[in-house]
Design a protein around this motif. Structure first.
Motif, short mmCIF file in Angstrom:
data_model
loop_
_atom_site.label_atom_id
_atom_site.label_comp_id
_atom_site.label_asym_id
_atom_site.label_seq_id
_atom_site.Cartn_x
_atom_site.Cartn_y
_atom_site.Cartn_z
N GLU A 1 1.01 -1.03 -0.03
CA GLU A 1 -0.42 0.15 0.08
C GLU A 1 0.75 1.21 -0.19
OE1 GLU A 1 -4.01 2.23 2.35
OE2 GLU A 1 -3.11 -0.23 3.03
N ARG A 2 1.84 1.46 1.17
CA ARG A 2 2.70 2.39 0.80
C ARG A 2 3.75 2.85 -0.25
NH1 ARG A 2 4.05 0.19 4.96
NH2 ARG A 2 6.34 -0.56 5.03
N ARG A 3 3.89 1.42 -1.40
CA ARG A 3 4.40 1.64 -2.40
C ARG A 3 4.30 1.53 -3.65
NH1 ARG A 3 8.66 -3.24 -3.46
NH2 ARG A 3 9.60 -3.45 -2.13
N HIS A 4 2.16 1.38 -3.55
CA HIS A 4 1.77 2.10 -4.86
C HIS A 4 0.58 2.22 -4.71
CE1 HIS A 4 3.85 -1.19 -7.15
NE2 HIS A 4 4.35 -1.90 -5.50
N GLY A 5 0.10 3.07 -3.59
CA GLY A 5 -0.93 3.69 -3.33
C GLY A 5 -2.39 3.09 -3.33
N GLN A 6 -2.78 2.08 -3.05
CA GLN A 6 -3.88 1.46 -2.94
C GLN A 6 -3.20 0.51 -1.90
OE1 GLN A 6 -5.32 -0.12 -6.83
NE2 GLN A 6 -3.29 -1.40 -7.25
N THR A 7 -4.61 -0.36 -1.38
CA THR A 7 -4.91 -1.24 -0.71
C THR A 7 -4.75 -2.80 -1.71
OG1 THR A 7 -7.14 -1.40 -0.51
CG2 THR A 7 -6.17 0.16 1.10
N VAL A 8 -4.79 -4.00 -0.63
CA VAL A 8 -4.35 -5.02 -1.47
C VAL A 8 -6.05 -5.44 -2.01
CG1 VAL A 8 -4.42 -6.87 0.42
CG2 VAL A 8 -3.94 -7.23 -1.65
N TRP A 9 -6.64 -4.93 -1.45
CA TRP A 9 -8.46 -5.33 -1.25
C TRP A 9 -8.72 -4.35 -2.53
CZ3 TRP A 9 -8.83 -9.02 0.82
CH2 TRP A 9 -8.42 -9.53 2.06
N GLN A 10 -8.11 -3.59 -2.60
CA GLN A 10 -8.68 -2.71 -4.08
C GLN A 10 -7.70 -3.38 -5.11
OE1 GLN A 10 -7.47 1.13 -2.70
NE2 GLN A 10 -8.57 2.29 -2.52
N LEU A 11 -6.79 -3.41 -5.12
CA LEU A 11 -6.16 -4.48 -6.05
C LEU A 11 -7.07 -5.57 -6.51
CD1 LEU A 11 -3.81 -5.61 -8.26
CD2 LEU A 11 -2.40 -5.91 -6.03
N ILE A 12 -7.71 -6.56 -5.52
CA ILE A 12 -8.15 -7.73 -5.83
C ILE A 12 -9.55 -7.43 -6.48
CG2 ILE A 12 -9.47 -9.57 -4.75
CD1 ILE A 12 -7.33 -9.55 -2.86
N ASP A 13 -10.33 -6.12 -6.10
CA ASP A 13 -11.60 -5.86 -6.72
C ASP A 13 -11.52 -5.59 -8.12
OD1 ASP A 13 -12.96 -6.74 -4.08
OD2 ASP A 13 -13.07 -4.28 -4.05
N SER A 14 -10.57 -5.25 -8.22
CA SER A 14 -9.53 -4.32 -10.02
C SER A 14 -9.72 -5.67 -10.62
CB SER A 14 -8.64 -3.37 -9.90
OG SER A 14 -8.98 -2.31 -9.12
N LEU A 15 -8.77 -6.63 -10.14
CA LEU A 15 -8.27 -8.14 -10.71
C LEU A 15 -10.11 -8.75 -11.11
CD1 LEU A 15 -5.30 -8.95 -8.82
CD2 LEU A 15 -5.53 -8.59 -11.27
N CYS A 16 -10.70 -8.64 -9.99
CA CYS A 16 -11.72 -9.49 -9.99
C CYS A 16 -13.17 -8.99 -11.16
CB CYS A 16 -13.20 -9.35 -9.05
SG CYS A 16 -11.76 -10.72 -7.43
N ALA A 17 -12.85 -7.94 -11.26
CA ALA A 17 -14.32 -7.16 -11.81
C ALA A 17 -13.72 -7.41 -13.51
CB ALA A 17 -13.84 -5.62 -12.04
N ALA A 18 -12.34 -7.20 -13.51
CA ALA A 18 -11.46 -7.45 -15.51
C ALA A 18 -11.59 -8.12 -15.46
CB ALA A 18 -10.11 -6.36 -15.53
N SER A 19 -11.24 -9.60 -14.93
CA SER A 19 -11.82 -11.36 -14.90
C SER A 19 -12.48 -11.85 -15.95
CB SER A 19 -12.25 -11.62 -13.62
OG SER A 19 -12.08 -13.07 -13.91
N PRO A 20 -11.49 -12.65 -17.12
CA PRO A 20 -12.61 -13.17 -17.89
C PRO A 20 -13.99 -14.04 -16.82
CG PRO A 20 -10.83 -14.24 -17.30
CD PRO A 20 -10.37 -13.06 -16.34
N VAL A 21 -14.08 -14.44 -15.70
CA VAL A 21 -15.20 -14.79 -14.75
C VAL A 21 -15.87 -14.26 -14.03
CG1 VAL A 21 -14.33 -16.89 -15.24
CG2 VAL A 21 -12.71 -16.17 -13.78
N ALA A 22 -15.33 -12.81 -13.97
CA ALA A 22 -16.64 -11.62 -13.59
C ALA A 22 -17.48 -11.56 -13.10
CB ALA A 22 -15.30 -10.70 -14.20
N HIS A 23 -18.08 -12.43 -14.21
CA HIS A 23 -19.69 -12.79 -13.67
C HIS A 23 -19.70 -14.05 -12.94
CE1 HIS A 23 -24.21 -13.09 -14.76
NE2 HIS A 23 -24.19 -14.73 -14.29
N GLU A 24 -19.39 -15.05 -12.73
CA GLU A 24 -19.26 -15.58 -11.51
C GLU A 24 -18.73 -15.64 -10.58
OE1 GLU A 24 -16.87 -19.01 -13.81
OE2 GLU A 24 -17.12 -18.55 -15.54
N ILE A 25 -18.02 -14.04 -10.26
CA ILE A 25 -17.24 -13.93 -9.28
C ILE A 25 -18.07 -13.35 -8.43
CG2 ILE A 25 -16.00 -12.27 -8.45
CD1 ILE A 25 -13.59 -13.71 -9.95
N ARG A 26 -18.88 -12.07 -9.32
CA ARG A 26 -19.60 -11.47 -8.88
C ARG A 26 -21.37 -12.14 -8.49
NH1 ARG A 26 -18.41 -8.12 -13.57
NH2 ARG A 26 -20.20 -8.93 -14.85
#
Length: 126
Positions: free
Chosen positions: A92-117
């Motif tokens: 978070e200090r290095r990249h200015g976002q939390t790991v949760w923000q990163l995970i949410d971004s990955l999940c939203a862009a995932s090829p299985v985003a619908h299944e995740i939602r």
């Protein structure tokens, strides 16, 4: 001299498998192959790394696959060596976002985003 017939072994009760864990090889492969290490940017030795903080996963119990990011082998080892909270606070200090923000971004862009939602609707919100 012949031995007597062996007594049948009693069957051990099987442990119940943890219900509801989100598993997706397609999501894991996509995260690992599509992105560089989220900590250092290396593209060598990329591994899918589960984030255990808040996952209620214990020893030998992996968190849901949607709680994963890509780390190089060295950072994946470091994640476990120094502890998740310390590691992800550094992220978070290095990249200015939390790991949760990163995970949410990955999940939203995932090829299985619908299944995740859909899984999140059914399991995280009750």
């Amino acid at each position: 001299m012949a031995l007597p017939q062996r007594a049948p072994k009693p069957e051990k009760p099987k442990r119940e498998k943890r219900d509801g864990r989100f598993k997706s090889q397609k999501h894991r492969d996509w995260v690992r192959k599509e992105f560089a290490c989220v900590m250092c940017g290396s593209t060598v030795g990329r591994e899918f790394a589960h984030v255990r903080i808040g996952s209620h996963a214990g020893i030998a119990r992996k968190p849901d696959d949607l709680r994963g990011v890509v780390l190089c082998a060295a950072d994946h080892k470091r994640q476990h060596d120094i502890g998740e909270e310390t590691f992800w606070a550094e992220y978070e200090r290095r990249h200015g976002q939390t790991v949760w923000q990163l995970i949410d971004s990955l999940c939203a862009a995932s090829p299985v985003a619908h299944e995740i939602r859909q899984w999140r609707i059914e399991h995280e919100n009750g």
